[in-house]
Design a protein around this motif. Structure first.
Motif, PDB file in Angstrom:
ATOM      1  N   ALA A 131       0.822  -1.075  -0.397  1.00  0.00           N
ATOM      2  CA  ALA A 131      -0.287   0.151   0.270  1.00  0.00           C
ATOM      3  C   ALA A 131       0.901   1.322   0.058  1.00  0.00           C
ATOM      4  O   ALA A 131       0.651   2.323  -0.634  1.00  0.00           O
ATOM      5  N   LEU A 132       2.258   1.556   0.837  1.00  0.00           N
ATOM      6  CA  LEU A 132       2.663   2.682   0.840  1.00  0.00           C
ATOM      7  C   LEU A 132       3.442   2.944  -0.640  1.00  0.00           C
ATOM      8  O   LEU A 132       3.274   4.105  -0.760  1.00  0.00           O
ATOM      9  N   SER A 135       1.232   4.012  -2.815  1.00  0.00           N
ATOM     10  CA  SER A 135       0.727   5.595  -2.925  1.00  0.00           C
ATOM     11  C   SER A 135       1.451   6.084  -3.808  1.00  0.00           C
ATOM     12  O   SER A 135       1.648   7.825  -4.375  1.00  0.00           O
ATOM     13  N   TYR A 186     -14.886   9.745 -16.100  1.00  0.00           N
ATOM     14  CA  TYR A 186     -16.391   9.272 -16.517  1.00  0.00           C
ATOM     15  C   TYR A 186     -15.689   7.766 -16.246  1.00  0.00           C
ATOM     16  O   TYR A 186     -17.041   6.698 -15.638  1.00  0.00           O
ATOM     17  N   THR A 189     -14.819   5.334 -10.824  1.00  0.00           N
ATOM     18  CA  THR A 189     -15.690   4.381 -10.055  1.00  0.00           C
ATOM     19  C   THR A 189     -15.786   5.752  -8.567  1.00  0.00           C
ATOM     20  O   THR A 189     -15.154   6.394  -8.544  1.00  0.00           O
ATOM     21  N   GLU A 190     -16.905   5.487  -8.381  1.00  0.00           N
ATOM     22  CA  GLU A 190     -16.983   6.001  -7.050  1.00  0.00           C
ATOM     23  C   GLU A 190     -15.908   6.948  -5.767  1.00  0.00           C
ATOM     24  O   GLU A 190     -16.069   7.647  -5.677  1.00  0.00           O
ATOM     25  N   ASP A 195     -11.253   9.992  -4.344  1.00  0.00           N
ATOM     26  CA  ASP A 195      -9.229  10.245  -4.277  1.00  0.00           C
ATOM     27  C   ASP A 195      -9.527  11.602  -5.489  1.00  0.00           C
ATOM     28  O   ASP A 195      -8.255  12.133  -5.099  1.00  0.00           O
ATOM     29  N   GLY A 206       0.043  13.550   4.883  1.00  0.00           N
ATOM     30  CA  GLY A 206       1.112  12.005   4.749  1.00  0.00           C
ATOM     31  C   GLY A 206       2.144  12.376   3.885  1.00  0.00           C
ATOM     32  O   GLY A 206       2.574  11.806   3.555  1.00  0.00           O
ATOM     33  N   ASP A 208       5.945  12.370   5.012  1.00  0.00           N
ATOM     34  CA  ASP A 208       6.265  12.195   6.221  1.00  0.00           C
ATOM     35  C   ASP A 208       8.565  12.170   5.292  1.00  0.00           C
ATOM     36  O   ASP A 208       8.040  12.517   4.156  1.00  0.00           O
TER      37      ASP A 208
ATOM     38  N   MET B   1     -12.386  -3.462  -5.729  1.00  0.00           N
ATOM     39  CA  MET B   1     -13.722  -4.161  -6.110  1.00  0.00           C
ATOM     40  C   MET B   1     -13.901  -5.270  -6.403  1.00  0.00           C
ATOM     41  O   MET B   1     -14.193  -5.947  -5.496  1.00  0.00           O
ATOM     42  N   ARG B   2     -12.995  -5.240  -6.945  1.00  0.00           N
ATOM     43  CA  ARG B   2     -13.175  -7.196  -7.458  1.00  0.00           C
ATOM     44  C   ARG B   2     -12.909  -8.017  -6.597  1.00  0.00           C
ATOM     45  O   ARG B   2     -13.375  -8.690  -6.435  1.00  0.00           O
ATOM     46  N   ASP B   3     -11.624  -7.295  -5.788  1.00  0.00           N
ATOM     47  CA  ASP B   3     -11.032  -8.558  -4.757  1.00  0.00           C
ATOM     48  C   ASP B   3     -12.137  -8.366  -2.975  1.00  0.00           C
ATOM     49  O   ASP B   3     -11.654  -8.630  -2.559  1.00  0.00           O
ATOM     50  N   ARG B  44      -6.630  -7.466  -0.180  1.00  0.00           N
ATOM     51  CA  ARG B  44      -6.073  -8.919  -1.075  1.00  0.00           C
ATOM     52  C   ARG B  44      -6.549  -9.425   0.021  1.00  0.00           C
ATOM     53  O   ARG B  44      -5.753  -9.548   1.484  1.00  0.00           O
ATOM     54  N   ARG B 158     -11.095   8.574   3.908  1.00  0.00           N
ATOM     55  CA  ARG B 158      -9.515   7.759   2.578  1.00  0.00           C
ATOM     56  C   ARG B 158      -9.243   9.089   2.415  1.00  0.00           C
ATOM     57  O   ARG B 158      -8.570   8.683   1.420  1.00  0.00           O
ATOM     58  N   ASP B 178     -11.276   1.113   3.817  1.00  0.00           N
ATOM     59  CA  ASP B 178     -11.363   1.782   2.642  1.00  0.00           C
ATOM     60  C   ASP B 178     -10.513   3.278   3.463  1.00  0.00           C
ATOM     61  O   ASP B 178     -10.339   4.141   2.848  1.00  0.00           O
ATOM     62  N   PRO B 182      -2.942   5.362   3.073  1.00  0.00           N
ATOM     63  CA  PRO B 182      -2.159   4.155   3.512  1.00  0.00           C
ATOM     64  C   PRO B 182      -1.204   5.484   4.715  1.00  0.00           C
ATOM     65  O   PRO B 182      -0.797   4.352   5.202  1.00  0.00           O
ATOM     66  N   GLN B 183       0.115   6.090   3.799  1.00  0.00           N
ATOM     67  CA  GLN B 183       0.474   7.035   4.767  1.00  0.00           C
ATOM     68  C   GLN B 183       0.535   8.021   6.646  1.00  0.00           C
ATOM     69  O   GLN B 183       0.972   7.539   6.726  1.00  0.00           O
ATOM     70  N   GLY B 289     -19.533  -0.105 -11.512  1.00  0.00           N
ATOM     71  CA  GLY B 289     -19.950   1.042 -11.177  1.00  0.00           C
ATOM     72  C   GLY B 289     -21.363   2.065 -11.130  1.00  0.00           C
ATOM     73  O   GLY B 289     -21.595   1.511 -11.310  1.00  0.00           O
ATOM     74  N   TYR B 290     -20.578   3.448 -10.751  1.00  0.00           N
ATOM     75  CA  TYR B 290     -21.578   4.110 -10.961  1.00  0.00           C
ATOM     76  C   TYR B 290     -21.304   4.921 -12.456  1.00  0.00           C
ATOM     77  O   TYR B 290     -20.895   5.513 -12.584  1.00  0.00           O
ATOM     78  N   LYS B 291     -22.417   4.971 -13.751  1.00  0.00           N
ATOM     79  CA  LYS B 291     -21.965   5.919 -14.236  1.00  0.00           C
ATOM     80  C   LYS B 291     -23.745   6.210 -14.740  1.00  0.00           C
ATOM     81  O   LYS B 291     -24.569   6.196 -14.893  1.00  0.00           O
TER      82      LYS B 291
END
Lengths: 353, 370
Positions: A131-132, A135, A186, A189-190, A195, A206, A208, B1-3, B44, B158, B178, B182-183, B289-291
């Motif tokens: 994850a780190l 980013s 477009y 996802t939501e 993001d 974030g 560091d 989403m998938r995982d 994951r 987030r 979610d 992460p940092q 997803g949303y469209k």
């Protein structure tokens, strides 16, 4: 075309005082940034934490907040502010237009496309990384996107002589890149949309030491090297032809400036998102105050830009604590009215005189 | 989403292991080692999906969970040694398994004093488990109950700020899968804050497993068990009702409507899972997803019912306002005025309030079937 006035000689004599004053302002902003935050810490605790750190003594209490959260963030803010403002000053000088900002040559839009592409399409790629590191992937993609878009603008702009082609190439590439951003929006996802929208508002959250170390060189180098082009930029204020007669090669100057600006702005935008207005506002205000001599303007922009972003970030952290405001909102909110006031005051003063 | 779906097995496995805890704990440390701070990575998991999505838990499994197990890391604190320890251990295990109340009283950890909940579903669960008094902060998605809105808000889940969360001096942070970036979470961990991340949930078994895990973390296993059983009962009833439906109506879930084209939920969305659970069929299966969908596309989808969030009902002008949107009147749903408003966070958060919402939606859909 030339809407920036020529420098007068008297700026030279007072530049040490101006730069000294701005350095003091930067230091004051840094102390403010270290002292402010969601966690209420007294000045003694903050200074104590710094003292223990410098003396190499073990940290105690909330030292970690000052040393691991606030200090890298203040340094990052100073670097980002300096990089954006110096780049803005250089771009305004290059185009001889005070309304230009670094984003004009495609850096911000390219970085946005890179970041958004990574957020939306890089899901599988990011999932494979820890994850780190993931980013960092967004930052790397943004940096790459910014450099690529700038290179494209530069190459197109070189097809015909003169700055106008470079400017128009920037406008066109920006439009195409923003269309790509729209397409990815477009597809998003939501969550990705959220993001995305936060990324475009900018944030130093974030930060560091690792991230600071990663982006410090590409930001610091241009901030230190751009002032060396000050004399060439001053000559350019007379016009391209005149600058060439004075012994400055406009094409080479353009290449150097675009490269340095792309490096600095690309790194800043990649790590912290789009922090608007700093690159436009800071050099403009300084020019209104102390004239357009780039020997003063470039280093002064670095100091003032750093101070502004540190202060804005401190405000962003405190305003809605324990949450944070996106810093781009604050730079525009604080900068806009101040800019307008300064502009009107100067213009009205000119009209009265 | 998938995982997300894949990871769902993880919480379940943990629940099972926890109930197997005492026996192994008394003999030897559990193979997992110390798991005081198990870090569940964002999305994951190596385990396949747990059994029976949309179907109530099999009886055997529920029985196995009847004794809420302690945290395996805690159960090892008092290892018994000496002669005949195997028999003792066996008897003790039997006693522990059969006396859940006593067992819980013996091993329940002192409940954490200062809890920060990140995620609307988690905040709901904390309150439903009666641990609301320990909450010192929530995120901006925590809108229910009203008490949660009076707590300090650390912002969008987030986009957390490490110092903001630290300033609340939490002893435990309960986070949705979610939470990020992460940092910021890494900085919090570095500062010594205990963060427990919940796996994503979109199936009844996962909702219940999440509740049990939260109960264990909050030192309220008994309350969690009561609530879990009640929810299992509700989901079982829901499954029965859905099985009894003669026809599964086509449903379009419009996330936003009014300005521009409405955003309809496609595959791999919380809304898609919620519709399926309530016995409907998502009319949108062409995308994930949303469209945004055009008025024409909405007519072509031919939904028997259109579901919207109640939060937006006023802005839309209620059922009549929705019927006035382009294309809606030409759908079967519009002709029959089958516009359904649901409580978005309660339904789509898949927290403790999901079951009741699903049942209400199922009743509406069952009545809607022509």
């Amino acid at each position: 075309m030339n809407s920036i006035a020529l420098p007068r000689e008297r700026t030279r004599a007072r530049s040490p005082y101006v730069l000294g004053g701005l350095a003091a302002l930067l230091l004051a902003a840094a102390l403010l940034g270290l002292g402010c935050g969601a966690l209420r810490l007294g000045a003694g605790e903050v200074l104590g934490a710094l003292g223990r750190w410098l003396a190499g003594r073990p940290a105690q209490g909330d030292d970690m907040v000052v040393l691991m959260l606030r200090l890298p963030r203040v340094l990052m803010a100073a670097l980002v502010g300096a990089a954006l403002a110096t780049s803005g000053a250089a771009m305004q000088g290059l185009f001889r237009n005070p309304l230009v900002e670094p984003g004009l040559v495609g850096i911000s839009a390219g970085a946005a496309l890179g970041a958004i592409g990574m957020i939306v399409l890089g899901g599988g790629l990011l999932a494979a990384l820890p994850a780190l590191l993931g980013s960092f992937g967004v930052a790397l993609a943004a940096f790459g996107g910014g450099l690529a878009a700038t290179l494209l603008v530069y190459l197109i702009g070189r097809l015909r002589p003169g700055m106008a082609t470079l400017l128009l190439a920037g406008v066109a590439v920006n439009a195409v890149v923003m269309a790509g951003v729209g397409l990815l929006t477009y597809l998003a996802t939501e969550h990705q949309l959220r993001d995305l929208s936060f990324w475009t508002l900018g944030s130093l959250g974030g930060t560091d030491w690792v991230r600071l170390a990663a982006v410090a060189p590409p930001m610091l180098l241009p901030v230190l090297l751009l002032p060396r082009q000050a004399r060439a930029l001053n000559a350019l204020l007379l016009g391209e032809h005149e600058a060439a007669l004075l012994g400055f090669d406009p094409a080479r100057l353009r290449r150097r400036l675009v490269a340095l600006v792309a490096l600095a702005t690309g790194a800043a935008v990649a790590m912290c998102g789009v922090i608007g207005f700093v690159g436009l506002l800071v050099p403009h205000v300084l020019r209104l105050l102390w004239g357009p001599d780039h020997r003063l303007l470039l280093p002064a922009s670095a100091l003032a830009g750093g101070a502004l972003v540190i202060a804005a970030d401190a405000a962003a952290r405190v305003a809605v604590a324990p949450a944070e405001l996106p810093i781009g909102v604050l730079t525009a909110l604080l900068g806009g009215p101040f800019f307008l006031w300064l502009l009107l005051r100067t213009r009205i003063g000119e009209a009265a005189a | 989403m998938r995982d997300e779906a894949i990871v769902s097995g993880k919480g379940e496995r943990r629940g099972v292991r926890a109930s197997a805890g005492p026996s192994s704990a008394l003999r030897a440390p559990p193979p997992g080692g110390r798991r005081k701070n198990p870090r569940v990575p964002g999305g994951r998991g190596e385990n396949p999906r747990g059994v029976g999505e949309g179907i109530p838990l099999p009886a055997g499994e529920s029985a196995g969970r009847a004794c809420p197990g302690p945290d395996p890391g805690r159960a090892r604190v008092r290892p018994k040694r000496g002669a005949g320890h195997r028999l003792h251990a066996f008897l003790a295990t039997l006693a522990l398994l059969c006396l859940p109340a006593l067992h819980a009283a013996e091993t329940a950890a002192p409940p954490p004093q200062r809890v920060v909940a990140l995620g609307g579903d988690i905040t709901e669960a904390v309150y439903e488990l009666g641990a609301g008094a320990a909450l010192v902060g929530v995120d901006s998605t925590s809108q229910w109950p009203d008490a949660a809105r009076k707590l300090p808000d650390v912002g969008y889940v987030r986009q957390l700020a490490a110092e903001g969360v630290l300033s609340l001096r939490p002893s435990l942070v309960l986070a949705t899968h979610d939470a990020g970036p992460p940092q910021a979470l890494a900085q919090l961990r570095q500062a010594g804050v205990r963060i427990e991340t919940m796996p994503p949930t979109r199936a009844p078994a996962d909702v219940v497993a999440k509740l049990r895990r939260l109960g264990a973390l909050l030192g309220r296993p008994a309350a969690a068990e009561r609530l879990a059983r009640q929810l299992e009962g509700e989901y079982a009833a829901l499954a029965r009702d859905v099985a009894a439906m003669p026809r599964h109506p086509r449903v379009a879930f419009l996330m936003t409507a009014g300005a521009g084209s409405p955003m309809a939920a496609g595959r791999d969305t919380a809304a898609d899972a919620a519709i399926a659970l309530a016995g409907g069929v998502n009319a949108v299966h062409g995308y994930a997803g949303y469209k945004p969908v055009s008025a024409e596309a909405l007519v072509a989808l031919a939904p028997d019912a259109i579901v919207l969030m109640r939060e937006r009902a006023d802005a839309l002008g209620g059922v009549d306002g929705v019927l006035g949107l382009p294309g809606v009147a030409q759908t079967p749903a519009g002709r029959a005025r089958r516009i359904v408003f649901v409580d978005g966070q309660a339904l789509l958060g898949f927290g403790p309030r999901n079951a009741a919402q699903e049942r209400a939606l199922q009743r509406t859909l069952a009545a809607a079937a022509p």
